[in-house]
Structures are given as C-alpha cells and as structure tokens.
Design a protein around this motif. Sequence first.
Motif, mmCIF file in Angstrom:
data_model
loop_
_atom_site.group_PDB
_atom_site.id
_atom_site.type_symbol
_atom_site.label_atom_id
_atom_site.label_comp_id
_atom_site.label_asym_id
_atom_site.label_seq_id
_atom_site.Cartn_x
_atom_site.Cartn_y
_atom_site.Cartn_z
ATOM 1 N N THR A 205 0.830 -1.192 0.000
ATOM 2 C CA THR A 205 0.000 0.000 0.000
ATOM 3 C C THR A 205 0.868 1.246 0.000
ATOM 4 O OG1 THR A 205 -1.753 1.161 1.210
ATOM 5 C CG2 THR A 205 -0.115 0.015 2.539
ATOM 6 N N ASN A 206 0.293 2.337 -0.471
ATOM 7 C CA ASN A 206 0.957 3.639 -0.378
ATOM 8 C C ASN A 206 0.509 4.421 0.854
ATOM 9 O OD1 ASN A 206 2.440 3.399 -2.862
ATOM 10 N ND2 ASN A 206 0.527 3.777 -3.962
ATOM 11 N N THR A 207 -0.429 3.877 1.599
ATOM 12 C CA THR A 207 -0.909 4.547 2.803
ATOM 13 C C THR A 207 0.106 4.374 3.927
ATOM 14 O OG1 THR A 207 -3.152 3.922 2.135
ATOM 15 C CG2 THR A 207 -2.870 4.810 4.357
ATOM 16 N N THR A 208 0.431 5.451 4.610
ATOM 17 C CA THR A 208 1.409 5.399 5.695
ATOM 18 C C THR A 208 0.709 5.279 7.048
ATOM 19 O OG1 THR A 208 1.466 7.825 5.824
ATOM 20 C CG2 THR A 208 3.062 6.754 4.372
ATOM 21 N N GLU A 209 1.488 4.951 8.072
ATOM 22 C CA GLU A 209 1.003 4.893 9.452
ATOM 23 C C GLU A 209 -0.173 3.907 9.603
ATOM 24 O OE1 GLU A 209 2.604 6.203 11.861
ATOM 25 O OE2 GLU A 209 3.947 7.548 10.768
ATOM 26 N N VAL A 210 0.036 2.701 9.123
ATOM 27 C CA VAL A 210 -0.997 1.649 9.228
ATOM 28 C C VAL A 210 -0.402 0.431 9.951
ATOM 29 C CG1 VAL A 210 -2.486 2.313 7.311
ATOM 30 C CG2 VAL A 210 -0.403 1.023 6.836
ATOM 31 N N GLU A 211 0.256 0.689 11.054
ATOM 32 C CA GLU A 211 0.963 -0.370 11.773
ATOM 33 C C GLU A 211 0.029 -1.486 12.238
ATOM 34 O OE1 GLU A 211 4.418 -2.190 13.592
ATOM 35 O OE2 GLU A 211 4.072 -0.776 11.959
#
Length: 392
Positions: A205-211
């Motif tokens: 994914t290119n979405t950040t902060e998805v820990e």
Amino acid sequence: MNNFNFYSPTEFVFGKDRENECGTYVKKFGGSKVLIHYGGNSAKKSGLLDRVKKSLENSGIAYCELGGVQPNPRDGLVYKGIELCRKENIDFILAVGGGSVIDSSKAIAAGVPYDGDFWDFYSGKRIEKALPVGTVLTIAAAGSEGSGDSVITKEDGMFKRGAGSDALRPKFSVMNPELTQTLPAYQTACGATDIMAHVFERYFTNTTEVEITDRLCEAVLMTMVKETPRVIADPNNYEARANIMWAGMVAHNNIVGVGREQDWNSHGIEHELSALYDCAHGAGLAVIMPAWMEFVYKHNIMRFCQMAVRVFGCNMDFENPENTAIAGIKAFRRFLHDIGMPINFAELGAKEEDIPALTEKLGLGDGKTGGFVHLSSEDVSQIYKIAAKATL
C-alpha cells in the motif's frame, strides 16, 4: 490511516459437526425455502449434502438443489440458478462448497430480485439488494464465506470479472475444518496461496502509518507459512486446518485492509490466466504474484524489506536494502514451490505466445490499473513475461 467504514455482519459457526446446525441458522435469518447450491459429487459422496438436508428438514425448511458449479464458476449456471429460484419461490441460498460455489451463489442471489441481466453487476453496476446467502465451507481459500465479493466467468469470450457489495455478505457461514481434510495436497496449497495473495493485495500500500493492519497482515501470512507445510505433510492435522480456515476468512473480510489503499493488480492479471487456461486461481496467483513483486518492488523497497524480515525472517541489509527486498521475494517464491505450486508458465500450462492476448483481454487499452503501482498494458505484458520465465 485513511477514513473507513467496516461492516461485517456474518455470523461464523466454527468447529466440528457444525454443519448439522444449518437449519437453525437458515431459520434464524428468515429462510423458509432454500436453494442448496453445490459443485460436483464430493459433497454427495462424503455425506455432507445429506447432513445439510437433514438439518433443514429437522427445522421444517423446504429446499431444492442445483449442483454443477465448476472451478472458475460460469455465468451459464448462474442464469439457470436465477430461473430456478424464481420458479420455486426461493428466499434463501445455501452454498455448500468452496469459493466457486459461494461466488456462484452470490451471483444468483443478486440476480433473482433484479429485472435486468445479472452480468450488469460484473460490468460495474452497483448491487443494491440480493437474496440472503449462507455457506457451508469445504475449502479454505477464497474467503468468500466472509466477504461481499464474487467472481464469475462469462462463457462467451471467457472473461472473468468480479462484483462486490455488502448485500452479498453471507448471513452465516459454517466453518468445520474437518471438511477440508479430504482435499488433495494441490488444492490445499492452491487455497493457501489464494489466502496469502488476499493479504498481499492489501499489504502493499501507499498509505502510511498503518501499523495495526500491517501487523494483522503479517500475522496471517506467518500463520500460512507455518501451517501450510504441516497440512501438506499431515492432511488430518485438525489444528493446522483450523488455523488455516480462520486465516482464510480473516484475509478477505477486509479486517486486515481497512484504512489503507489496496492494490489487486495481481488478481486482475491472474484472472486472465485462469479464464483462458481454466487453471486453479491459487496456482495462477503463485505464478503471477512473485512476478508482480519483482516488477514493482523498487516503488517502495522498504515495504518489501519489511515483508522479507517480518514474514520470512530474512536478515536486513542496511547498507543495501534492495538485497533484503529481493531476498523476501525469493523466499516467497521458494515457499510456493515447496508446497507444490507452479512458479512459471510452463509449470502452470500457460504459453508465452499468448501474452498479447492475455494483456488485451484485461481491457486496459491506453489506461492503467492498480493502487500500489499504476500499471499500463505494457507493464502487465512485462509482468507476464517475468512470470513466464521465473526460476528459483
């Protein structure tokens, strides 16, 4: 993390002998006359179909049957099912089988209350309503028992297309891991590959902060890496089967994909393989997914490094992270090979000379597809070429 809505109303009925409770759950969700939809003779020979019927009879629920679902389910049987449901005043569909049976059941469910051609839904029209569907799962793979998705092959031209709607989410799903113990090793491995692919389509994914969803994805992937060789070695290992069956549902009801951009290029590219060659979807994914990874990994090397280290236990090369990314892709392909999956066109039964036709059938034209990396027709052609020649 992106904004999201998550709606997953399915009641999961998990464990040994739970298929004997089908009648109770059909009645709970308002069914009074059921279409039992299934595939070939295995459901009959195993006695599963008789147990399901007895459960319905004990609950006073009438039913009729429609078998014959093939892998890569066809639109011809869907049309037949819609006609039968209307004729018999069916108000509930019970899928007894794997992902193909469930997908076909969902297509029938969407088509019955619709005045037009159900294929409209597989050409982009939104599904607003459908008959309720329940499932008795016999193969851990597609995750259709917990999702709102369905994939059908149009026999005229052999186009394989998907549709999705919360209206298609099953009302209940019976999940008895014992029902998967008679599967051949190849089918088990195909299912495991499909489960992993469902996670990878969300993981890259290119979405950040998805820990949180990163870690959930990794947990499912690590479970598959551990448990798949165990069931290949011992098909009767109930505990390993149970972990895989639940992993398959978690992989595709979207709990691991919320709040993040997803990709699904590998599935779209593979669909043309299984439509043309009628190969198992998981086998096609085993060939395409690592090839897609090889083509796109430079877009975000550190995400591939994260996968390599966290999922496959590769050592992190801080001086040259690209080495770690490549090692992770190689580890994935090696895993697929070791569980009996094909890794290139020759092993799958595909032909390199068909690549132009495969690319054209995907229908991109001058457009692009995908979420992680937007791919053109030429890009897709290059991925097919990598897949054709792949080696360990």
